[in-house]
Design a protein around this motif. Sequence first.
Motif, mmCIF file in Angstrom:
data_model
loop_
_atom_site.group_PDB
_atom_site.id
_atom_site.type_symbol
_atom_site.label_atom_id
_atom_site.label_comp_id
_atom_site.label_asym_id
_atom_site.label_seq_id
_atom_site.Cartn_x
_atom_site.Cartn_y
_atom_site.Cartn_z
ATOM 1 N N LEU A 71 0.814 -1.222 0.000
ATOM 2 C CA LEU A 71 0.000 0.000 0.000
ATOM 3 C C LEU A 71 0.846 1.270 0.000
ATOM 4 O O LEU A 71 0.289 2.376 0.019
ATOM 5 N N PRO A 74 0.001 3.478 -3.242
ATOM 6 C CA PRO A 74 -1.373 4.002 -3.205
ATOM 7 C C PRO A 74 -1.602 5.031 -2.098
ATOM 8 O O PRO A 74 -2.317 6.016 -2.311
ATOM 9 N N TYR A 126 -8.798 4.184 -4.421
ATOM 10 C CA TYR A 126 -7.867 4.071 -3.292
ATOM 11 C C TYR A 126 -8.545 3.382 -2.112
ATOM 12 O O TYR A 126 -7.974 2.496 -1.471
ATOM 13 N N THR A 129 -9.059 -0.383 -2.636
ATOM 14 C CA THR A 129 -7.784 -1.098 -2.567
ATOM 15 C C THR A 129 -7.340 -1.286 -1.120
ATOM 16 O O THR A 129 -6.875 -2.368 -0.736
ATOM 17 N N THR A 298 0.499 3.779 -9.904
ATOM 18 C CA THR A 298 -0.338 3.453 -8.744
ATOM 19 C C THR A 298 -1.500 2.547 -9.129
ATOM 20 O O THR A 298 -1.827 1.593 -8.411
ATOM 21 N N CYS A 302 -2.411 -1.062 -7.586
ATOM 22 C CA CYS A 302 -3.703 -1.379 -6.970
ATOM 23 C C CYS A 302 -4.323 -2.626 -7.602
ATOM 24 O O CYS A 302 -4.889 -3.475 -6.898
#
Length: 428
Positions: A71, A74, A126, A129, A298, A302
């Motif tokens: 992560l 992200p 976001y 994810t 990104t 994801c």
Amino acid sequence: MAEPIGVASGLLTLATFAFQSSITLYQTVQSFQFHPKRVRDLEEELEALSGVLGSLTETVGAATDVDLSALDLPLRRCGNACKEFGQEITKCSSRSGGSRTSFRDWAKLRYMGDDIDGFRQLLAGYKSTIIIALTDASLRKSSVTAEGVKIYRDLIKTATDDLEAHLQSIDEKLETVFGHTVGESDLDTTELRLIKEERMSTQKCLQICAQLSDHIDQIQLTTRRSGSPGSTDPEDTLPERLTTEGLQECKNSLALTAAKLEGYMKDLIDRLVTKSRTAMTSEEELADLTRLRDEWETARQCIGICSKAGVHLKENITTIDNYATGDAIQFMVSTDGKVVHGKNRGLGWRTRQVGGHLSDVSLQQLSRDMSSPRLENTGTEDPSSRSNTERPTETQREASGHFEGRYGVGLKLTSPHSEGAKAKRGFD
């Protein structure tokens, strides 16, 4: 131990940054008086995102054994996006007079070429994810209901579809930028064409790797499910073990190949971005190009998180749906610690059911015990085939109804004073 702590500390910093940025943006939007529907939708999305980021911050801060390092990118993009969109709102309101009570130019807001709805969908990606990553980590340590599994599976599917659509949109925007900024000389045109062809070829190879990896996953799952609960040999045979190891080696090799292809794809994008920057003079254009390039990376990250979560869901959760009629024995157990969810439905006159987590040895012994003649001969007579020659009295029917209402039909035992019992004692 220092390295995991360092990774967790860095992730906590990014999670906190994204969390605070989302709250700041929410407060900025709230400070304006005019809120049309698209702005209200953005507020709801920001509120939900802040809640998820708050949970993530607590999880990372409390547990150092949870690996959520994927992560990293992200979270950084999420925090920057909230921060930059807040700056766009401030600039737009300043051009409109700076009044927070009369600002009505929400429709003019743009971020990476998208309007306020596009930005809300960006935040939703976001959020989804992060939820998937948190759930994936949680499922490895705890169980979940069948309904929860279905919701989670649907979330992975929806998030993946949305992220792939978002990635395609970013690709199209980058293509437009590259087409406008790369020089028109024969050399530049040829190089641009070659890079595009390389990107398409790399993307195709990545798809082949993903499809082959999925196919291997299906083979492995089929192999695992083909074992019999009553098997006397808990160990795989040598051919099975060699095949399993070979399939896993293939998967590992595919993962390495995909990682190299992803790196090569990133290099191609960087080359195009570098060539485009040399032709740009506006700071705003340069900033947009940087955002598009970061968002491209990104989005791919994801999608990778969602893909791995889907694989883990298949590997760690077993679904069983047992249905039986008549005289049946039903098993719904896990012998390897994996989560099991499903149903044992028995509609016969006598159904025996077993569910839970057992060792291989315990399951085999239980299977033998439940199939033994001692248990099979207990009430083997089908209630529907019993003789109706002996009609119960009114008192017996009343007592039987009372018993059946509380405990079920039951099985009638032989009386010690019956003729059969007397005859048996006569032989003793």
